[in-house]
Design a protein around this motif. Structure first.
Motif, mmCIF file in Angstrom:
data_model
loop_
_atom_site.group_PDB
_atom_site.id
_atom_site.type_symbol
_atom_site.label_atom_id
_atom_site.label_comp_id
_atom_site.label_asym_id
_atom_site.label_seq_id
_atom_site.Cartn_x
_atom_site.Cartn_y
_atom_site.Cartn_z
ATOM 1 N N GLU A 51 0.513 65.154 44.713
ATOM 2 C CA GLU A 51 0.285 65.319 43.288
ATOM 3 C C GLU A 51 -0.477 66.617 42.997
ATOM 4 O OE1 GLU A 51 0.251 60.858 41.396
ATOM 5 O OE2 GLU A 51 -1.662 61.692 42.049
ATOM 6 N N TRP A 52 -0.226 67.163 41.827
ATOM 7 C CA TRP A 52 -0.885 68.383 41.356
ATOM 8 C C TRP A 52 -2.117 67.947 40.567
ATOM 9 C CZ3 TRP A 52 1.516 71.757 36.904
ATOM 10 C CH2 TRP A 52 0.606 72.751 36.528
ATOM 11 N N VAL A 53 -3.286 68.308 41.070
ATOM 12 C CA VAL A 53 -4.529 67.870 40.442
ATOM 13 C C VAL A 53 -5.480 69.053 40.272
ATOM 14 C CG1 VAL A 53 -4.350 65.547 41.422
ATOM 15 C CG2 VAL A 53 -5.653 67.308 42.640
ATOM 16 N N ASN A 58 -5.103 65.070 36.564
ATOM 17 C CA ASN A 58 -3.902 64.846 37.357
ATOM 18 C C ASN A 58 -2.678 65.266 36.534
ATOM 19 O OD1 ASN A 58 -1.724 63.772 38.863
ATOM 20 N ND2 ASN A 58 -3.101 62.278 39.792
ATOM 21 N N PHE A 59 -2.160 66.452 36.845
ATOM 22 C CA PHE A 59 -1.032 66.992 36.087
ATOM 23 C C PHE A 59 0.270 66.266 36.414
ATOM 24 C CE2 PHE A 59 -4.087 70.479 36.568
ATOM 25 C CZ PHE A 59 -4.310 70.794 35.238
ATOM 26 N N SER A 60 0.352 65.690 37.615
ATOM 27 C CA SER A 60 1.591 65.024 38.015
ATOM 28 C C SER A 60 1.801 63.695 37.309
ATOM 29 C CB SER A 60 1.587 64.794 39.535
ATOM 30 O OG SER A 60 1.576 66.023 40.230
ATOM 31 N N ARG A 61 0.756 63.136 36.715
ATOM 32 C CA ARG A 61 0.888 61.840 36.062
ATOM 33 C C ARG A 61 1.456 61.949 34.649
ATOM 34 N NH1 ARG A 61 -2.531 58.074 38.810
ATOM 35 N NH2 ARG A 61 -2.339 58.665 41.008
ATOM 36 N N ARG A 62 1.592 63.142 34.134
ATOM 37 C CA ARG A 62 2.160 63.294 32.802
ATOM 38 C C ARG A 62 3.685 63.358 32.898
ATOM 39 N NH1 ARG A 62 0.197 69.529 31.750
ATOM 40 N NH2 ARG A 62 1.378 70.474 33.444
ATOM 41 N N GLY A 63 4.344 62.835 31.875
ATOM 42 C CA GLY A 63 5.804 62.871 31.867
ATOM 43 C C GLY A 63 6.354 63.976 30.997
ATOM 44 N N ILE A 64 5.460 64.646 30.245
ATOM 45 C CA ILE A 64 5.882 65.713 29.336
ATOM 46 C C ILE A 64 4.917 66.883 29.492
ATOM 47 C CG2 ILE A 64 6.965 64.161 27.656
ATOM 48 C CD1 ILE A 64 4.399 64.250 26.032
ATOM 49 N N ARG A 65 5.295 68.028 28.914
ATOM 50 C CA ARG A 65 4.429 69.206 28.903
ATOM 51 C C ARG A 65 4.397 69.788 27.497
ATOM 52 N NH1 ARG A 65 3.504 71.424 34.251
ATOM 53 N NH2 ARG A 65 2.823 73.320 33.240
ATOM 54 N N ARG A 66 3.258 70.336 27.143
ATOM 55 C CA ARG A 66 3.053 70.809 25.771
ATOM 56 C C ARG A 66 3.492 72.258 25.595
ATOM 57 N NH1 ARG A 66 -3.006 71.320 23.495
ATOM 58 N NH2 ARG A 66 -2.919 73.076 24.963
ATOM 59 N N ILE A 67 4.045 72.540 24.422
ATOM 60 C CA ILE A 67 4.305 73.917 23.983
ATOM 61 C C ILE A 67 3.484 74.137 22.716
ATOM 62 C CG2 ILE A 67 6.005 75.530 23.060
ATOM 63 C CD1 ILE A 67 8.110 74.205 24.773
ATOM 64 N N LYS A 68 2.608 75.080 22.778
ATOM 65 C CA LYS A 68 1.743 75.383 21.635
ATOM 66 C C LYS A 68 1.738 76.891 21.449
ATOM 67 C CE LYS A 68 -3.064 74.982 20.051
ATOM 68 N NZ LYS A 68 -4.431 74.549 20.410
ATOM 69 N N MET A 69 2.109 77.361 20.231
ATOM 70 C CA MET A 69 2.188 78.805 20.025
ATOM 71 C C MET A 69 2.009 79.148 18.545
ATOM 72 S SD MET A 69 6.291 79.657 20.204
ATOM 73 C CE MET A 69 6.684 78.605 21.585
ATOM 74 N N THR A 73 7.840 69.234 25.736
ATOM 75 C CA THR A 73 9.131 69.178 26.435
ATOM 76 C C THR A 73 9.353 67.766 26.967
ATOM 77 O OG1 THR A 73 8.153 69.829 28.551
ATOM 78 C CG2 THR A 73 8.968 71.592 27.116
ATOM 79 N N ALA A 74 10.599 67.428 27.222
ATOM 80 C CA ALA A 74 10.935 66.091 27.705
ATOM 81 C C ALA A 74 10.754 65.956 29.208
ATOM 82 C CB ALA A 74 12.370 65.750 27.330
ATOM 83 N N THR A 75 10.290 66.989 29.870
ATOM 84 C CA THR A 75 10.091 66.971 31.323
ATOM 85 C C THR A 75 8.735 67.568 31.667
ATOM 86 O OG1 THR A 75 10.954 67.774 33.442
ATOM 87 C CG2 THR A 75 11.247 69.194 31.544
ATOM 88 N N ALA A 76 8.199 67.143 32.810
ATOM 89 C CA ALA A 76 6.957 67.728 33.305
ATOM 90 C C ALA A 76 7.207 68.712 34.437
ATOM 91 C CB ALA A 76 6.013 66.620 33.779
ATOM 92 N N ASN A 77 8.459 68.823 34.865
ATOM 93 C CA ASN A 77 8.795 69.746 35.945
ATOM 94 C C ASN A 77 8.532 71.188 35.507
ATOM 95 O OD1 ASN A 77 11.086 71.607 37.261
ATOM 96 N ND2 ASN A 77 10.544 69.973 38.695
ATOM 97 N N TRP A 78 7.821 71.919 36.331
ATOM 98 C CA TRP A 78 7.376 73.267 35.970
ATOM 99 C C TRP A 78 8.552 74.202 35.707
ATOM 100 C CZ3 TRP A 78 3.604 75.980 34.087
ATOM 101 C CH2 TRP A 78 3.474 77.333 34.357
ATOM 102 N N ALA A 79 9.527 74.205 36.609
ATOM 103 C CA ALA A 79 10.672 75.104 36.459
ATOM 104 C C ALA A 79 11.487 74.741 35.214
ATOM 105 C CB ALA A 79 11.544 75.061 37.712
ATOM 106 N N ASN A 80 11.741 73.448 35.006
ATOM 107 C CA ASN A 80 12.498 73.021 33.823
ATOM 108 C C ASN A 80 11.743 73.342 32.534
ATOM 109 O OD1 ASN A 80 14.458 72.046 35.525
ATOM 110 N ND2 ASN A 80 13.761 69.930 35.420
ATOM 111 N N TYR A 81 10.428 73.173 32.592
ATOM 112 C CA TYR A 81 9.597 73.499 31.425
ATOM 113 C C TYR A 81 9.733 74.967 31.047
ATOM 114 C CZ TYR A 81 5.257 74.835 29.051
ATOM 115 O OH TYR A 81 4.338 75.377 28.193
ATOM 116 N N LEU A 82 9.695 75.843 32.040
ATOM 117 C CA LEU A 82 9.822 77.279 31.767
ATOM 118 C C LEU A 82 11.198 77.605 31.179
ATOM 119 C CD1 LEU A 82 8.109 78.795 34.934
ATOM 120 C CD2 LEU A 82 7.153 78.593 32.640
#
Length: 396
Positions: free
Chosen positions: A239-241, A282-293, A349-358
């Motif tokens: 996990e990414w923590v 714990n970043f791996s426990r999230r199912g989504i990622r935020r976009i704020k701009m 975003t609907a995913t927490a995967n770093w590459a997909n998020y980008l």
């Protein structure tokens, strides 16, 4: 002899496992040399080399080489047969146990060869016998540790019945405790072999128990910290923590420390008491990622254009397959900036995967640029306007 004296002698007696190792075979071999010594060539074979009869020296070398040949035969034929037989079983644990015992058994043949060699040349002194006893005990506990390691997956399966999420962490912890116990018993047996009173040694250590406890308080705190981590299920391997100022991927949760691989690929070892007593992100426990701009439009943009741009951006986000529609989605005209009209965008975003998020964020950026261009506006950049009320008179 009183009871206390008898107990003391038993405690200080050496542990001897070599004397019966040959089961009297060495004496039988020695008896076979009697006709050779009494033959007409007896004088030749009775010659002394390093105070060893020549016949005994030659026989000792032959027996040593013969046992080494047996070692190779045992490894290739018997163990090979057992391994082929184990492949037909329903479980793979027997395969691993046989493979784990291969090297200890090979080493046991060398100990036996040395035992016969020194017996036949009449050089198995108390010191050599003690060394051989030590090697035998070492091999036994080496085999026990090898079997324990071979059954690692079995421990994972057992701990998964209690906590599937932390089966590997709990399994590793139990294995580490078991290995320490086996190693401690093995060390005590080796000390007993050398005639060291283990009970008295442990009792003497008790005299410095207070000092040891004070010195080991951090170790105890780390041990209880590991219990807390396993019980709370706060982190898992992989996990990414972020713990305090340490951020990365968890590689191991041990009894004393947690190992985290940073994104610079350095390995950071953190005491468990610090991990257990600090906030853990714990970043791996999230199912989504935020976009704020914030995006800034030029002051030449009209109110109608601004409303249309804001409405198009929101519509684009609500129809985007990479955006989570169950979470907050906000697009607002936020403020009059120093050099721009600022629009605030907040979504997930609907995913927490770093590459997909980008990839999703990049696609959204490009679509926002397209929306701004289609509505006849443009992005602002930091600038200042200077107004001159009156120019100085021209000089002739």
């Amino acid at each position: 002899m009183d009871t206390n004296t008898s107990i003391e002698q038993n405690l200080t007696s050496t542990l001897n496992v070599v004397d019966n190792l040959d089961m009297g075979l060495a004496q039988d071999i020695q008896n076979q040399l009697i006709p050779l010594y009494t033959s007409k060539y007896g004088a030749f074979f009775q010659q002394m080399i390093f105070d060893i009869p020549l016949a005994n020296l030659l026989l000792a070398i032959l027996v040593f080489l013969f046992i080494l040949v047996l070692r190779k035969v045992f490894t290739r034929i018997i163990l090979g047969f057992l391994q082929r037989l184990a492949k037909h079983s329903k479980t793979f644990y027997d395969d691993r146990i046989i493979s784990a015992l291969k090297e200890p058994l090979r080493f046991a043949f060398i100990i036996m060869a040395l035992h016969f060699f020194f017996l036949l040349i009449f050089k198995e002194t108390v010191f050599i016998k003690t060394i051989l006893n030590t090697l035998v005990i070492y091999t036994i506990f080496w085999a026990m540790l090898a079997i324990t390691e071979a059954l690692r997956e079995l421990f994972y399966d057992l701990t998964a019945k209690f906590n599937p999420d932390l089966s590997r962490e709990m399994g590793n912890f139990i294995l580490a405790i078991l290995k320490i116990v086996i190693g401690g018993i093995g060390l005590a047996a080796i000390l007993q072999t050398w005639g060291i009173n283990v009970t008295a040694l442990i009792a003497s250590l008790g005299l410095g128990g207070l000092a040891f406890a004070l010195a080991a308080k951090d170790t105890a705190a780390n041990l209880f910290g590991s219990f807390a981590l396993l019980a709370d299920k706060s982190i898992r391997i992989g996990e990414w923590v972020k713990v305090g100022g340490v951020e990365g991927v968890v590689e191991d949760v041990g009894m004393r420390t947690t190992k985290i691989r940073s994104f610079q690929k350095t390995l950071i070892t953190v005491p468990n008491q610090l991990v257990a007593n600090q906030p853990i992100e714990n970043f791996s426990r999230r199912g989504i990622r935020r976009i704020k701009m914030h995006i800034g439009l030029t002051y030449g943009t009209t109110s109608q254009q601004l409303v249309k741009i804001k409405s198009d951006i929101e519509a684009m986000l609500r129809s985007h397959k990479g955006i989570s529609q169950k979470d907050s989605l906000m697009v607002f005209f936020d403020s009059f900036g120093d050099s721009s009209l600022d629009i605030f965008i907040y979504t997930f975003t609907a995913t927490a995967n770093w590459a997909n998020y980008l990839e999703i964020r990049e696609d959204i950026h490009l679509k926002i640029m397209q929306i701004v261009e289609e509505n006849g506006s443009s992005f602002a950049f930091p600038s200042q306007s200077i107004y001159v009320e009156q120019l100085p008179p021209a000089q002739s």
